[in-house]
Each structure stands twice: as C-alpha cells, then as structure tokens.
Scaffold this active site. Structure first.
Site, PDB file in Angstrom:
ATOM      1  CB  CYS A  68      -0.539  -0.510   1.299  1.00 58.61           C
ATOM      2  SG  CYS A  68      -1.865  -1.286   0.930  1.00 58.61           S
ATOM      3  CG  HIS A  83      -3.307   3.578   1.969  1.00 58.93           C
ATOM      4  ND1 HIS A  83      -3.994   2.785   0.785  1.00 58.93           N
ATOM      5  CD2 HIS A  83      -3.408   2.023   2.494  1.00 58.93           C
ATOM      6  CE1 HIS A  83      -4.287   1.595   1.022  1.00 58.93           C
ATOM      7  NE2 HIS A  83      -3.719   0.618   1.973  1.00 58.93           N
ATOM      8  CG  ASN A  91      -7.112  -0.921   1.596  1.00 65.44           C
ATOM      9  OD1 ASN A  91      -5.879  -0.778   0.675  1.00 65.44           O
ATOM     10  ND2 ASN A  91      -6.496  -1.668   2.351  1.00 65.44           N
TER      11      ASN A  91
HETATM   12  N1  COA Z   1     -17.587  -8.832  10.238  1.00 65.94           N
HETATM   13  C1  COA Z   1     -18.287  -9.131  11.815  1.00 65.94           C
HETATM   14  N2  COA Z   1     -18.099  -9.449  12.686  1.00 65.94           N
HETATM   15  C2  COA Z   1     -16.272  -9.157  12.361  1.00 65.94           C
HETATM   16  C3  COA Z   1     -15.859  -9.378  11.107  1.00 65.94           C
HETATM   17  C4  COA Z   1     -16.668  -8.916   9.789  1.00 65.94           C
HETATM   18  N3  COA Z   1     -16.123  -8.731   8.712  1.00 65.94           N
HETATM   19  N4  COA Z   1     -14.380  -9.083  11.018  1.00 65.94           N
HETATM   20  C5  COA Z   1     -14.020  -9.503  12.613  1.00 65.94           C
HETATM   21  N5  COA Z   1     -15.062  -9.656  13.148  1.00 65.94           N
HETATM   22  C6  COA Z   1     -15.322 -10.072  14.799  1.00 65.94           C
HETATM   23  C7  COA Z   1     -13.997 -10.995  14.809  1.00 65.94           C
HETATM   24  O1  COA Z   1     -14.216 -11.965  14.747  1.00 65.94           O
HETATM   25  C8  COA Z   1     -14.539 -10.562  16.201  1.00 65.94           C
HETATM   26  O2  COA Z   1     -15.178 -10.989  17.194  1.00 65.94           O
HETATM   27  P1  COA Z   1     -15.014 -12.373  18.215  1.00 65.94           P
HETATM   28  O3  COA Z   1     -14.912 -10.555  19.391  1.00 65.94           O
HETATM   29  O4  COA Z   1     -15.762 -12.424  18.744  1.00 65.94           O
HETATM   30  O5  COA Z   1     -13.089 -12.178  18.625  1.00 65.94           O
HETATM   31  C9  COA Z   1     -14.459  -9.249  16.190  1.00 65.94           C
HETATM   32  O6  COA Z   1     -15.506  -8.558  14.956  1.00 65.94           O
HETATM   33  C10 COA Z   1     -13.904  -8.445  16.648  1.00 65.94           C
HETATM   34  O7  COA Z   1     -12.414  -8.282  15.993  1.00 65.94           O
HETATM   35  P2  COA Z   1     -11.460  -7.071  15.589  1.00 65.94           P
HETATM   36  O8  COA Z   1     -10.224  -8.196  14.736  1.00 65.94           O
HETATM   37  O9  COA Z   1     -10.621  -6.895  17.009  1.00 65.94           O
HETATM   38  O10 COA Z   1     -11.945  -6.547  14.929  1.00 65.94           O
HETATM   39  P3  COA Z   1     -11.551  -4.261  14.199  1.00 65.94           P
HETATM   40  O11 COA Z   1     -12.332  -3.438  15.308  1.00 65.94           O
HETATM   41  O12 COA Z   1      -9.906  -5.090  14.950  1.00 65.94           O
HETATM   42  O13 COA Z   1     -11.093  -4.258  13.153  1.00 65.94           O
HETATM   43  C11 COA Z   1     -10.084  -4.320  10.868  1.00 65.94           C
HETATM   44  C12 COA Z   1     -10.492  -5.224  12.285  1.00 65.94           C
HETATM   45  C13 COA Z   1      -9.650  -6.143   9.491  1.00 65.94           C
HETATM   46  C14 COA Z   1     -11.759  -3.968  10.177  1.00 65.94           C
HETATM   47  C15 COA Z   1      -8.956  -3.332  11.741  1.00 65.94           C
HETATM   48  O14 COA Z   1      -9.021  -4.579  12.458  1.00 65.94           O
HETATM   49  C16 COA Z   1      -8.296  -2.668  10.205  1.00 65.94           C
HETATM   50  O15 COA Z   1      -9.136  -2.018   9.749  1.00 65.94           O
HETATM   51  N6  COA Z   1      -7.096  -2.970  10.679  1.00 65.94           N
HETATM   52  C17 COA Z   1      -6.342  -2.350   9.509  1.00 65.94           C
HETATM   53  C18 COA Z   1      -6.352  -3.128   8.508  1.00 65.94           C
HETATM   54  C19 COA Z   1      -5.781  -2.682   6.883  1.00 65.94           C
HETATM   55  O16 COA Z   1      -5.864  -0.877   7.123  1.00 65.94           O
HETATM   56  N7  COA Z   1      -5.110  -3.350   6.193  1.00 65.94           N
HETATM   57  C20 COA Z   1      -4.399  -2.650   5.568  1.00 65.94           C
HETATM   58  C21 COA Z   1      -3.719  -2.269   5.740  1.00 65.94           C
HETATM   59  S1  COA Z   1      -3.026  -1.660   4.013  1.00 65.94           S
END
Ligand code: COA
Length: 316
Positions: free
Chosen positions: A115, A243, A273
């Site tokens: 990215c 980004h 993204n």
């Molecule tokens: N739909 C519903 N629930 C979901 C889910 C989805 N698509 N994805 C994850 N969950 C659940 C998880 O299983 C977890 O459940 P649990 O508490 O029962 O275990 C809960 O939601 C929280 O998960 P978590 O991973 O803590 O969520 P988060 O708030 O960190 O959000 C992302 C997840 C991926 C959206 C977030 O971490 C993110 O955007 N990170 C950066 C990713 C990124 O930018 N990547 C590219 C970089 S260039």
C-alpha cells in the site's frame, strides 16, 4: 537558473464497473453491513471481472493521466507500475502498459511496496527527474486484489477492492508547483503482519489489529517529521491524502494531529482499500473536481505491508 524538481502534471483513474455491496457480502460470509460500515467506513467496493487484469485498469488510468497532462505517449521516459498484484511475474505490468500506449521510448518496471507502492514510485520518479535522467514519467498504482482474497475469511475479504490511479510526473523549475520533500521507511522485521506468499496461488493474510496500531502511530509521526523539516505546522497543510485503508485510521490520525477531519479526503465508502491505487484515485477525483488550488500544500501518506510507509509534501 532554478534547481530542477518535479511536479504532478496530470492525473487519471479507472475502476471496474462491477460493484460489490456490503449487503451482497452478507450472503458470502458471516458479517453485516452495519459491522462493516461501523468498523471500516466501507459501503461497497469495485471488483474486476475474471478476464480484467491489473494492466487493463492501469492502461485506462494512464490514458486519462496523459490526456490530462496534455502529453503523448511518446513523451514518456519511464513507466513505473506500483502493484502487489501484477498480471504476471514476467513480463512486468509496466511493459504491458507501454505496449498498449505505444510509449516506445519508455523504460518500464514494476515496483512492489504494497500500500506504500505509489509513494515509493513517486519518490523514485522524482529522483530520476531531479538527476536529469527523465523529463516525464508515468506512475500508476494498479491492483486486482479481489483475486487474492479468501472469500470465506470475513477478516480480510470485506476490506479490499480493485482499481487504478495514475499521475504524470514532469520536470519543473519552480518550487511553487513541485514535490518538495519525502519521508519514507520500511521495517522488514514485521513482514509477517500482512502477507501474500504467491499471487494466484495463495490468499492475502493480515493481522488487522497490528496493522491498525502501526498505521495510527507511524502516519502522524512521519507527517510531523515532514512538516517540521519544512518549517510548517500541520494546520498549514491544506489536504492530507492518506492511503484509504479504514475510516477509523483517518479519524485517529486527524485526532492525533489535532486537525479537522475535512482536511482528510476519503472515498473508502465507494471503493474500500485499493492498496497502491488508493492515493492516486483520490487525487484524481479531487483534481478533476477542481478542489486542488495552485500553491496549496498537500501531504500524501501511504502505509502497509512490508511493513512500509511514506509521505510526500507537495506544493500543488
Ligand atoms: N464482520 C463481523 N464481525 C467481524 C468481522 C466481519 N467482517 N471481522 C471480524 N469480526 C469480529 C471478530 O471475529 C471479532 O469477534 P470476537 O470478538 O467474537 O472474536 C470482532 O469482530 C472484533 O474483531 P477485531 O479484529 O478486534 O476488529 P477490529 O475492530 O480490529 O476491526 C479490522 C478489524 C480488520 C477492520 C481492523 O483491524 C482494521 O481495519 N485494521 C487495519 C487493516 C488494514 O488497514 N489493512 C490494510 C493495511 S494497508
């Protein structure tokens, strides 16, 4: 005689026509439109058709950028495609773009920094121009991420989309209309956080929380380094083109810099993204709608797998 520098002379973008909404994703994995919107800001994303390649999107974006810069393909000295989803390992995607455009004089290569790819390509092109090796360079961020996703993995498949954005970087002799400075870096010791071991043979994998923490710490840090080095305070920057990974990352960076969120353009809700393509797509949208005014100060900031990061200060 002023020092030679570079400026963005034109922009373009291209997106696949097919839209995949959060509602449609609900039928594929255990997720909900409400969860995705609340946790990421994404409503829908574009998905390339099976036969639609990274090069097809790149070519369409490049044609628009050339037209916007009032240049012909013959004027281009280098083509750099930033991508982690090339059509093939060999030939590189930039050569496919060259052939389609008939940019016969161009030297062509791909650059992979996930990215941050567009920022790294921009810095590379800037260095070529400043050293006198080139006058006009086509830089394209183009991705076909949908083909690398595990559509059973709700932690990744909801986040990404396909698309391409391009800029023409041209020689400039005025610092009033120029790329002014860069701050870039990498940390290979954290390469396990975001991986794709073999394009078309494996799936993209990600530790979302680690990426999130990295982004909200690193992006404000490099923005402050860049502004301080150039005797500016963050408030003096008109636009921050970050980004587009997650709306909460944009909010958190704005908060850490004590800046209003309206300095941070976003199109996440429509495209998700798109990795190396996200910044040039957004830049093209703003340039096309005449929101960028001559002399405005702009910071572009990319971050992602590698880990990699980069920011560029521009006087538009
Ligand atoms: N739909 C519903 N629930 C979901 C889910 C989805 N698509 N994805 C994850 N969950 C659940 C998880 O299983 C977890 O459940 P649990 O508490 O029962 O275990 C809960 O939601 C929280 O998960 P978590 O991973 O803590 O969520 P988060 O708030 O960190 O959000 C992302 C997840 C991926 C959206 C977030 O971490 C993110 O955007 N990170 C950066 C990713 C990124 O930018 N990547 C590219 C970089 S260039």
């Amino acid at each position: 005689m002023n020092q030679i520098t570079s400026k963005i002379a034109g922009t373009g973008s291209a997106l696949p026509k097919t839209i995949l909404t959060n509602k449609e994703l609900e039928t594929l994995v255990d997720t909900s439109d409400a969860w995705i919107q609340e946790r990421t800001g994404i409503k829908e994303r574009r998905i390339a058709k099976n036969q639609e390649n990274t090069s097809d999107l790149a070519i369409a974006a490049a044609q628009k950028a050339l037209k916007n810069a009032n240049l012909s393909a013959n004027d281009i000295d280098f083509i750099i495609v930033a991508t982690f989803t090339p059509d093939s390992i060999m030939p590189n995607t930039a050569c496919l773009v060259q052939a389609a455009l008939h940019a016969d004089h161009a030297v062509c290569f791909d650059l992979n920094a996930a990215c941050s790819g567009f920022l790294f390509a921009l810095q590379t092109a800037h260095a070529y121009i400043c050293s006198g090796l080139a006058r006009h360079i086509l830089i394209i961020g183009s991705e076909n991420i949908s083909k690398t996703l595990n559509w059973n993995d709700r932690k990744t498949c909801i986040l990404f989309g396909d698309g391409a954005g391009a800029v023409v970087l041209s020689i400039s002799d005025s610092s009033k209309h120029a790329l002014l400075d860069f701050e870039t870096g990498s940390d290979g010791t954290r390469s396990n956080v975001l991986t794709l071991s073999g394009f078309q043979k494996s799936f993209l994998q990600m530790d979302g929380q680690e990426v999130f923490k990295f982004a909200v710490r690193k992006v404000p840090e490099i923005i402050l380094t860049l502004t301080q080095r150039n005797h500016l305070c963050p408030e003096e920057i008109d636009w921050y083109f970050l980004h587009q990974a997650n709306a909460r990352i944009l909010t958190s960076v704005a908060k850490r810099l004590s800046l209003p969120l309206d300095k941070f353009p976003s199109n996440l809700s429509s495209y998700g993204n798109t990795s190396a393509a996200s910044i040039p797509i957004l830049l093209d949208e703003y340039h096309n709608s005449h929101k960028l005014l001559p002399g405005q100060k702009i910071i572009l900031s990319g971050f992602g797998g590698g880990l990699t990061w980069g920011s560029c200060l521009i006087s538009w």
